[in-house]
Design an enzyme around this catalytic site. Structure first.
Site, PDB file in Angstrom:
ATOM      1  N   CYS A   1      26.227 101.462  97.451  1.00 17.47           N
ATOM      2  CA  CYS A   1      26.108 100.225  96.671  1.00 17.47           C
ATOM      3  C   CYS A   1      27.447  99.842  96.046  1.00 17.47           C
ATOM      4  O   CYS A   1      28.286  99.281  96.748  1.00 17.47           O
ATOM      5  CB  CYS A   1      25.000 100.379  95.634  1.00 17.47           C
ATOM      6  SG  CYS A   1      24.336  98.794  95.119  1.00 17.47           S
TER       7      CYS A   1
ATOM      8  N   HIS B   1      20.568 101.978  98.734  1.00 20.27           N
ATOM      9  CA  HIS B   1      20.555 103.347  98.188  1.00 20.27           C
ATOM     10  C   HIS B   1      19.734 104.259  99.100  1.00 20.27           C
ATOM     11  O   HIS B   1      18.543 104.453  98.873  1.00 20.27           O
ATOM     12  CB  HIS B   1      19.945 103.344  96.783  1.00 20.27           C
ATOM     13  CG  HIS B   1      20.810 102.686  95.769  1.00 20.27           C
ATOM     14  ND1 HIS B   1      21.841 103.335  95.137  1.00 20.27           N
ATOM     15  CD2 HIS B   1      20.805 101.421  95.286  1.00 20.27           C
ATOM     16  CE1 HIS B   1      22.445 102.506  94.293  1.00 20.27           C
ATOM     17  NE2 HIS B   1      21.830 101.332  94.374  1.00 20.27           N
TER      18      HIS B   1
ATOM     19  N   GLU C   1      19.576 107.329  99.257  1.00 20.11           N
ATOM     20  CA  GLU C   1      19.085 108.538  98.567  1.00 20.11           C
ATOM     21  C   GLU C   1      17.629 108.435  98.141  1.00 20.11           C
ATOM     22  O   GLU C   1      16.943 109.446  98.030  1.00 20.11           O
ATOM     23  CB  GLU C   1      19.964 108.872  97.353  1.00 20.11           C
ATOM     24  CG  GLU C   1      20.145 107.773  96.316  1.00 20.11           C
ATOM     25  CD  GLU C   1      21.286 106.825  96.644  1.00 20.11           C
ATOM     26  OE1 GLU C   1      21.782 106.867  97.795  1.00 20.11           O
ATOM     27  OE2 GLU C   1      21.676 106.028  95.780  1.00 20.11           O
TER      28      GLU C   1
HETATM   29  N1  GLN Z   1      27.172  96.521  90.183  1.00 20.18           N
HETATM   30  C1  GLN Z   1      26.905  96.242  91.549  1.00 20.18           C
HETATM   31  C2  GLN Z   1      25.937  95.078  91.728  1.00 20.18           C
HETATM   32  O1  GLN Z   1      25.204  94.760  90.820  1.00 20.18           O
HETATM   33  C3  GLN Z   1      26.413  97.479  92.276  1.00 20.18           C
HETATM   34  C4  GLN Z   1      25.075  97.921  91.838  1.00 20.18           C
HETATM   35  C5  GLN Z   1      24.754  99.340  92.264  1.00 20.18           C
HETATM   36  O2  GLN Z   1      25.647 100.121  92.572  1.00 20.18           O
HETATM   37  N2  GLN Z   1      23.496  99.710  92.219  1.00 20.18           N
HETATM   38  O3  GLN Z   1      25.876  94.481  92.761  1.00 20.18           O
END
Ligand code: GLN
Length: 552
Positions: A392, A521, A523
């Site tokens: 992410c 994600h 995970e």
């Molecule tokens: N801050 C970033 C966004 O909002 C990544 C979010 C994250 O890593 N879950 O897009």
């Protein structure tokens, strides 16, 4: 009651003495062992917060925000449930005080109480039980296991205990109470003390609830005199005090419970027929964990400080577990190091220490602190062929790094950090612009499962071995397609795309042994019995690097 009538059975799990003693793992393990006997289970977490979901709570206060398939932002315990039972959790499996009150007030405004007074008792407990029953129905569960956050004796748990008491009153043969308690062994005394647990059982009694089982969390195994004492003073059968000593891995817990015959005893207490259990696969997995001795060194680079009530291990629990699952798959013992990216901002030369790791992960995150340090870490792993998995924010920042240092657009950034960057390579779509403008932050990110189509000529396809995948998201910002062609020419492979509006979900580097950044994600979907393919191949790349380094 003949089984064909199929009455739902309920197990309530509450904590005594102190929190963080493993109620979540206990709930998940009970789920696993009952499942292994052929019963379908649903697991529910009740959080006492007024927050509607965990999305608005800092992970350093609350632990990880776990995301379900449907986009629910929940307590990290739902991750434990999924990892142990393999059953996906959704919004039904997560109840907070805020949700319960909101629904009761909604019904009142709709005249659904037909002109009656709406009262805290019984209307709040009734709503809690309605939610529990609805989750049981939707999950088609024979047995529903409900975990209450916090500990007995806290003011805010009272209405939940009242709901559980009412459930027992209504279904006396179908409800079991499990107290997960802590038995300290004070250093100066040197022996295990049962008194705090006795008080906890009594506090439960004062809410009209009698524990049926006590899970005795402690550093050591529970001995016979203490079993007897707990039975006498907490009014439970002698064999219902279950020993739960500290273990090296949480995945051993179901096996320890099996040794204590908890499954059989619970089925009996629930008036359910004993069925043969099948824990062979799980047992094999636990043996594999124990025989994984050779190390693999993974560095996790992020901003770490002020972890509040929760530790890093709580804030990133799904990432940690996914690394473990993948490492064990390769019979490796993962050695995790938390690397504070701010160190690289203070001392840029220090970044060369990354050479000492077999692989580097940049996990999800928000905000600007430590970001330049993370970007220099990514530059280092890119230039030095160190396996990289960006999750992410880790994908977004890799994109920023490559745009700056390979394309030469030095001021490139994500608009999360620099609203006015001339090169917004990570940007906001119009919906998200509006959300921010009107301060609509709760449950408005891109959340939950989205499909993604893979490029067959990619590391990701080699890992998943299928073209269409689905992964869970939690982000507001995303890749700006204006930069796609230029980055492609610079050596980036856009390995995964969300077909509906062509959003970039995966970036890879063509000229690197293993460099993968994902907008989702992975995970959240890793299981001890089924490690996530991307984590699995990331660790495999780490093993390769290790072998090469040794040869040098
Ligand atoms: N801050 C970033 C966004 O909002 C990544 C979010 C994250 O890593 N879950 O897009």
């Amino acid at each position: 009651m003949p089984e064909s009538r199929k009455k739902t059975k309920y197990i309530f799990v509450v904590g005594g003495v102190m929190s963080s003693v493993g109620k979540g793992v206990t709930t998940a393990s009970i789920g696993r062992i009952l499942q292994s006997r052929g019963y379908s289970v649903a697991t529910i977490k009740c959080d006492m917060y007024i927050n509607i979901d965990a999305g608005t709570i800092r992970p350093t206060e609350h632990g990880e925000v776990f995301v379900g398939e449907d986009g629910i932002e929940a307590d990290q315990d739902l991750g434990n449930y999924e990892r142990f039972t393999g059953v996906d959790c959704v919004a039904d499996n997560y109840i907070t005080t805020g949700q319960v009150y909101r629904e009761v007030i909604r019904k009142e405004r709709n005249l659904e109480y037909a002109g009656e007074d709406v009262e805290v008792v019984p209307d709040i407990p009734n709503e809690i039980n309605r939610r529990i029953n609805s989750a049981a129905r939707k999950n088609k569960a024979d047995i529903v296991i409900i975990e209450f956050g916090g500990t007995v004796g806290e003011y805010q748990i009272l209405l939940f205990l009242e709901a559980a008491r009412m459930m027992k009153l209504k279904h006396p043969d179908d409800v079991v109470f499990v107290l997960v308690s802590y038995l300290p062994i004070p250093k100066v005394i040197g022996e295990m003390k049962t008194k705090p647990t006795q008080y906890a059982a009594r506090t439960l009694n004062s809410a009209g609830i009698q524990a049926d089982f006590i899970i005795c969390r402690s550093e050591k195994v529970l001995d016979k005199p203490r079993r007897d004492r707990l039975a006498t003073f907490c009014s439970i059968p002698k064999d219902h005090a279950i020993s739960a000593p500290d273990l090296e891995s949480v995945y051993e817990v179901p096996m320890v419970f099996e040794k204590e015959q908890l499954g059989e005893k619970m089925l009996k207490a629930l008036n359910l027929k004993e069925k043969k259990n099948d824990m062979i696969e799980w047992k094999r997995m636990v043996q594999r964990i124990k025989s994984s001795n050779k190390e693999i060194r993974i560095g996790v680079v992020g901003k770490y400080f002020g972890t509040g009530n929760f530790t890093l291990a709580d804030s990133y629990i799904s990432v940690i577990e996914a690394i473990k699952h993948a490492s064990w798959h390769h019979k490796r013992k993962p050695i995790l190091t938390w690397i504070d990216s701010e160190e690289y901002e203070k001392n840029p030369k220090k970044v060369s220490e990354l050479e000492g790791y077999d692989g580097i992960i940049v996990p999800g995150g928000f905000g600007s602190r430590g970001i330049e340090g993370i970007i220099s870490a990514i530059k280092y792993v890119r230039e030095n062929n160190i396996p990289y998995l960006g999750l992410c924010y880790g994908m977004q920042l890799a994109t920023v790094e490559i745009t700056r240092n390979v394309l030469g657009l030095k001021k490139a950034n994500t608009v999360e950090i620099d609203k006015n960057t001339p090169h917004p390579v990570i940007h906001l779509n119009p919906y998200q612009k509006r959300n921010i403008r009107v301060k609509s932050y709760g449950a408005t990110m891109r959340l939950g499962a989205y499909p993604c189509i893979l490029d067959t000529d990619s590391l990701s396809f080699a890992a998943y071995k299928t073209k269409k995948i689905s992964e869970r998201h939690r982000h507001r910002y995303e890749f700006n397609n204006t930069y796609k062609t230029r980055l492609e020419k610079a050596g980036v492979r856009f390995a995964g795309i969300y077909p509906k509006n062509k959003l970039v979900e995966i970036i890879e580097l063509k000229d690197h042994p293993w460099f993968v950044g994902v907008q989702f994600h992975p995970e959240f979907k890793s299981r001890p019995l089924d490690p996530h393919p991307l984590y699995r191949d990331f660790i495999a790349a780490g093993i390769k690097k290790q072998a090469k380094t040794k040869k040098k």
